[in-house]
Design a protein around this motif. Structure first.
Motif, PDB file in Angstrom:
ATOM      1  N   THR A 146     -34.192  44.971 -35.772  1.00  0.00           N
ATOM      2  CA  THR A 146     -33.404  45.480 -34.645  1.00  0.00           C
ATOM      3  C   THR A 146     -33.551  44.553 -33.436  1.00  0.00           C
ATOM      4  O   THR A 146     -32.582  44.216 -32.760  1.00  0.00           O
ATOM      5  N   HIS A 147     -34.798  44.158 -33.202  1.00  0.00           N
ATOM      6  CA  HIS A 147     -35.084  43.320 -32.055  1.00  0.00           C
ATOM      7  C   HIS A 147     -34.393  41.950 -32.162  1.00  0.00           C
ATOM      8  O   HIS A 147     -34.010  41.342 -31.171  1.00  0.00           O
ATOM      9  N   ASP A 152     -41.662  41.305 -25.041  1.00  0.00           N
ATOM     10  CA  ASP A 152     -40.285  41.125 -25.518  1.00  0.00           C
ATOM     11  C   ASP A 152     -39.992  39.701 -25.985  1.00  0.00           C
ATOM     12  O   ASP A 152     -38.856  39.365 -26.283  1.00  0.00           O
ATOM     13  N   ILE A 159     -42.987  45.281 -33.595  1.00  0.00           N
ATOM     14  CA  ILE A 159     -41.904  45.651 -34.513  1.00  0.00           C
ATOM     15  C   ILE A 159     -42.481  45.940 -35.893  1.00  0.00           C
ATOM     16  O   ILE A 159     -42.166  46.950 -36.518  1.00  0.00           O
ATOM     17  N   TRP A 205     -30.847  42.285 -30.999  1.00  0.00           N
ATOM     18  CA  TRP A 205     -30.876  42.275 -29.536  1.00  0.00           C
ATOM     19  C   TRP A 205     -31.028  40.851 -29.012  1.00  0.00           C
ATOM     20  O   TRP A 205     -30.336  40.418 -28.117  1.00  0.00           O
ATOM     21  N   ARG A 206     -31.944  40.111 -29.642  1.00  0.00           N
ATOM     22  CA  ARG A 206     -32.214  38.746 -29.181  1.00  0.00           C
ATOM     23  C   ARG A 206     -31.005  37.831 -29.368  1.00  0.00           C
ATOM     24  O   ARG A 206     -30.666  37.034 -28.495  1.00  0.00           O
ATOM     25  N   ASP A 241     -30.682  51.593 -32.500  1.00  0.00           N
ATOM     26  CA  ASP A 241     -31.881  51.388 -33.304  1.00  0.00           C
ATOM     27  C   ASP A 241     -32.029  52.465 -34.384  1.00  0.00           C
ATOM     28  O   ASP A 241     -32.293  53.618 -34.101  1.00  0.00           O
ATOM     29  N   ILE A 292     -31.424  47.796 -26.474  1.00  0.00           N
ATOM     30  CA  ILE A 292     -31.670  48.563 -27.690  1.00  0.00           C
ATOM     31  C   ILE A 292     -31.749  50.029 -27.294  1.00  0.00           C
ATOM     32  O   ILE A 292     -32.519  50.391 -26.407  1.00  0.00           O
ATOM     33  N   ALA A 343     -43.102  40.289 -29.617  1.00  0.00           N
ATOM     34  CA  ALA A 343     -42.148  41.200 -30.259  1.00  0.00           C
ATOM     35  C   ALA A 343     -42.450  41.509 -31.735  1.00  0.00           C
ATOM     36  O   ALA A 343     -42.528  42.675 -32.111  1.00  0.00           O
TER      37      ALA A 343
END
Lengths: 315, 191
Positions: free
Chosen positions: B14-15, A166, A133, B18-19, B8, B30, A129
């Motif tokens: 952002t991730h 992910d 990102i 989500w996590r 987003d 997302i 991830a």
């Protein structure tokens, strides 16, 4: 919470469905690519070809260790020594983004060549991830081009499989533990390797310097962590700053490079706190580096920057 | 299972939002900030997180359809960093470049101690920051909840709606009560 067993159960059939013919994996020997290789190997067996490229920017003894790991995993592998080519391609290159792009592009060209010879149609990468990102795209600002994302040339002919896309590092480690991979606790090492731990041109001579310094930092910090003097950091290494300062060796004037000690605590590399290394350990590292590399390095500094504002690596 | 989506706006973390939601057993996804509100309604979401954004976007960017969400939503919304700044502008506040931007570790002080989002959070705690701009004028329908030495509006809440804005980042590992704040937000969405 993330469940590694379930992740493995779900991922293997998906890989079997997607990859009908042969696949190639870029195998660095790090946690991400090793977990990836183990998963794809479980899914398609020796239709997976692992390729390890020695860029010349690997750590001390790393190419031999990686070869041994591929043996241990019973992978169908190719070992490509491209160090001379890499040194030539990075001659005179100082810009960090250019270094990353050149290294990324060369990786892909080498993989494409093996792919043609082996007639594979899939490229498997251990992208996780934070890699994509931080690589930007769309709305996101580019912090760094990770070699396995931003470095991808637009005309690449292989299809891409990224089963760990992910996941975060701590989750990849969980998968590694479930798969009983020895690599599970290994510290992260960036794809462009030591090239981005040399500020300025990554010449073979400078690479030797940072390689030796990294080895000393790694060994001393590992020893200190084992002795309970400090918590083992998430990542720990040396950076070569080719700024010369004056020193004194015996009664002689010295004029050499600077090495920075970098160590950080993190769970997922998205935020990091610099590690508190006890002074006695810093002292040992400093003395060892300056004494063994006395002609070239005569100053050691300790990086106390968090992320943000810094990143883990300097480039 | 409660359904909370992450809008987003292009932030680096952002991730992580989500996590954090996923780890707390939330059904989450997302989605781009160009998603129309009707499509979110069809997904039967119970809450929304407006992520941080690409540099300076909170200052004058339009953040896709975020205005539409703030106009129409009857569920809780949590704006983070650029999402928070946009929320302030939408409701009539002001956002300006920070005199002293904050990056990394900062001590935050709660000014209002009965706030549902911060229930169980100590008066002083460590939060992590990463911003060049900040809310300088609070919108009139909002109350200020928290501050730091160099940023007076670290957290704010709408007086009538469950809309929250946070300048700091509760989604990163190093924010002391980050997960706790998310738990409180999830609870607000469940109610």
């Amino acid at each position: 919470m993330f469940n590694a067993e379930k992740f493995i159960e779900k991922t293997i059939p998906n890989l079997q469905k997607d990859i009908q013919r042969k696949a190639l994996i870029a195998f660095s020997g790090g946690v991400d690519s090793t977990v990836c290789a183990a998963l794809v190997n479980k899914a398609i067996g020796d239709r997976l070809i692992a390729v390890h490229v020695n860029t010349g920017y690997m750590r001390k003894n790393e190419p031999e260790q990686v070869k041994q790991m591929m043996e241990d995993l019973s992978l169908n592998y190719r070992f490509v020594d491209a160090s001379k080519e890499y040194y030539a391609a990075l001659k005179g290159v100082e810009d960090p983004e250019k270094k990353r792009k050149i290294i990324g592009e060369k990786f892909i060209r080498i993989f494409e060549k093996v792919a043609r010879e082996e007639k594979v149609d899939y490229l498997v990468q251990g992208t996780i991830a934070p890699d994509w990102i931080e690589s930007g795209g769309g709305l996101r600002d580019t912090i760094k081009s990770h070699h396995n994302v931003g470095g991808l040339p637009k005309d690449m002919k292989l299809k891409l499989a990224e089963p760990l896309r992910d996941l975060y590092k701590d989750e990849v480690r969980k998968v590694a533990r479930v798969l009983h991979l020895k690599v599970s606790e290994r510290q992260p090492f960036p794809g462009p390797g030591l090239a981005i731990r040399i500020i300025g041109e990554p010449t073979p001579e400078r690479t030797e310097l940072v390689r030796e310094a990294c080895d000393i930092v790694e060994k001393e910090i590992e020893r200190a962590s084992e002795q309970g003097l400090m918590e083992r950091p998430w990542q720990y290494f040396a950076v070569l700053i080719p700024i010369k300062t004056v020193g004194v060796h015996g009664d002689k004037r010295a004029y050499g490079n600077t090495i920075a000690i970098r160590a950080v605590q993190s769970v997922d590399a998205m935020t990091c706190h610099y590690s508190t290394i006890p002074h006695e350990v810093l002292d040992t590292i400093s003395t060892k580096i300056t004494n063994t590399m006395k002609e070239k390095v005569n100053r050691i500094v300790y990086d106390v920057t968090n992320k943000p504002p810094g990143t883990v690596e300097w480039e | 299972m409660v359904r909370i989506f992450v809008i987003d706006n292009g932030g680096q973390w952002t991730h992580r939002e989500w996590r954090t939601l996923r780890d707390l057993e939330v059904q989450t996804k997302i989605v781009p900030n160009t998603t129309i509100f009707e499509d979110l309604q069809k997904e039967k979401i119970q809450g929304l997180v407006l992520s941080g954004g690409a540099p300076r976007i909170g200052l004058d960017g339009s953040l896709g359809n975020c205005a539409e969400y703030l106009e129409k939503a009857d569920f809780p919304i949590l704006g983070i960093c650029a999402g928070h700044q946009f929320m302030a502008r939408f409701f009539g506040g002001e956002v300006k470049p920070s005199k002293i931007p904050e990056f990394g570790q900062v001590e935050m002080t709660l000014i209002k101690d009965d706030d549902a989002l911060f229930e169980g959070v100590l008066k002083k705690s460590i939060v992590w920051e990463s911003h060049n701009d900040e809310v300088t004028v609070l919108p009139k329908d909002f109350v200020r909840i928290a501050e730091s030495e160099n940023c007076k509006i670290q957290a704010m809440q709408h007086k009538k709606k469950q809309f929250y804005g946070l300048q700091f980042h509760p989604e990163v590992e190093h924010t002391e009560y980050g997960e706790h704040i998310f738990k409180n937000f999830i609870q607000l969405c469940e109610e």
